[in-house]
Design an enzyme around this catalytic site. Structure first.
Site, PDB file in Angstrom:
ATOM      1  N   ASP A  76       0.782  -1.186  -0.098  1.00  0.00           N
ATOM      2  CA  ASP A  76       0.009  -0.009   0.221  1.00  0.00           C
ATOM      3  C   ASP A  76       0.961   1.325   0.188  1.00  0.00           C
ATOM      4  O   ASP A  76       1.942   1.078   0.645  1.00  0.00           O
ATOM      5  CB  ASP A  76      -0.887   0.005   1.134  1.00  0.00           C
ATOM      6  CG  ASP A  76      -1.960  -0.998   1.436  1.00  0.00           C
ATOM      7  OD1 ASP A  76      -2.368  -1.662   0.231  1.00  0.00           O
ATOM      8  OD2 ASP A  76      -2.391  -1.482   2.453  1.00  0.00           O
ATOM      9  N   MET A  77       0.229   2.348  -0.395  1.00  0.00           N
ATOM     10  CA  MET A  77       1.132   3.604  -0.476  1.00  0.00           C
ATOM     11  C   MET A  77       1.754   3.995   0.958  1.00  0.00           C
ATOM     12  O   MET A  77       2.989   4.505   0.670  1.00  0.00           O
ATOM     13  CB  MET A  77       0.130   4.650  -0.959  1.00  0.00           C
ATOM     14  CG  MET A  77       0.897   6.110  -1.141  1.00  0.00           C
ATOM     15  SD  MET A  77      -0.333   7.505  -1.554  1.00  0.00           S
ATOM     16  CE  MET A  77      -1.435   7.791  -0.280  1.00  0.00           C
TER      17      MET A  77
END
Length: 301
Positions: free
Chosen positions: A136-137
């Site tokens: 995920d970011m």
């Protein structure tokens, strides 16, 4: 160059096998990979271009050329790429928090893939970005990228095996009742347009092994090793147990902005068989600055 080719020597037990059968059954190459290489003339036997129905003989030398012309619609961007390991087949990088892995409609630039394309071009390598794993970011840590079609195929195949280990470190709210154990709870996506997941008996089997590495005042530093790889698996499992990650705005139960600006989750360790040699590669990276500072703030509060 030998690193750009797979070289196989045919043994007596493999004689009379057809080339296609040998590459699939013995070398475990995918049909798609074999077909593409054969059409492009990148498979030779004893230096000569070979057809897939060629019948092999003892001591034949099969060469499989991994290099092919390919491109990707990703703009190269110069940026610092923290390379932890690299060879002719793979590259493993330590992704910083807040960085998107691959371009999307919302993030056309500034992604890890943009930086990797620039990095490859600077080195004179005609590689595209083939992600073996994703983060995920707002999750930091180790990501594997394959540098050719063969290594991507091999790593994707091996990811489901016990020889492939992905471990994370997380800082969670509260002290866990058990210091070690396994969370085996199915994870479900309520609707196609839902980002959020939940523990639900309708979901997919999801298994997370955990171990408390350090206890703090009303919080723990926890090591988590994934047996399955569901979206948001660690975050969903820990929240369900009443121990959400610090900074997790999607699954958290309180505002942690004073402590950290993203979920306190770091992919710190990888163990996997090298796609070419089969030998285990073990890599680790330490906690990033913001999680170290989070722990300091917890200890001071």
């Amino acid at each position: 160059m030998k690193e750009n080719k797979l070289i196989f020597k045919i043994e007596a037990s493999e004689e009379k096998m057809k080339l296609r059968e040998y590459l699939r059954a013995v070398q475990k190459l995918s049909g798609r990979l074999i077909k593409g290489a054969a059409l492009a003339g990148r498979i030779t036997v004893n230096g000569n271009r070979a057809k897939l129905n060629y019948v092999l003989k003892t001591n034949d030398e099969v060469a499989f050329d991994l290099i092919k012309e390919e491109s990707q619609n990703i703009e190269p961007e110069k940026m610092d790429v923290d390379v932890i390991y690299e060879d002719s087949d793979i590259i493993v990088v330590n992704k910083r928090p807040g960085m998107v892995v691959h371009p999307t409609k919302s993030y056309q630039s500034g992604t890890l893939a943009n930086g990797l394309i620039y990095y490859f071009r600077e080195k004179g390598e005609n590689c595209i970005v083939r992600l073996v794993s994703r983060l995920d970011m707002d999750t930091s840590g180790l990501i594997i990228i394959a540098k050719n079609q063969f290594s991507h195929m091999a790593l994707a195949r091996d990811m489901v095996k016990d020889t492939f280990e992905k471990s994370y470190l997380a800082v969670v709210h509260g002290n866990m009742s058990e210091t070690k154990g396994t969370i085996n709870l199915p994870i479900y996506r309520p609707s196609d347009d839902s980002i959020k997941r939940a523990v639900d008996e309708r979901g997919q089997d999801s298994v997370t092994h955990f171990e408390v590495m350090e206890r703090f005042k009303n919080s723990d530093l926890v090591k988590l090793t994934l047996e399955t790889g569901r979206t948001h698996q660690i975050r969903v499992h820990l929240t369900h147990l009443g121990h959400p990650l610090y900074g997790d705005v999607l699954y958290g139960i309180e505002d942690d902005k004073e402590y950290i600006s993203r979920q306190a989750l770091h992919a710190y360790r990888l163990k996997f068989p090298h796609p070419r040699t089969g030998k285990d590669i073990e890599l680790e990276v330490g906690l990033p600055k913001d999680i170290i500072e989070l722990i300091q703030k917890i200890n001071e509060s």
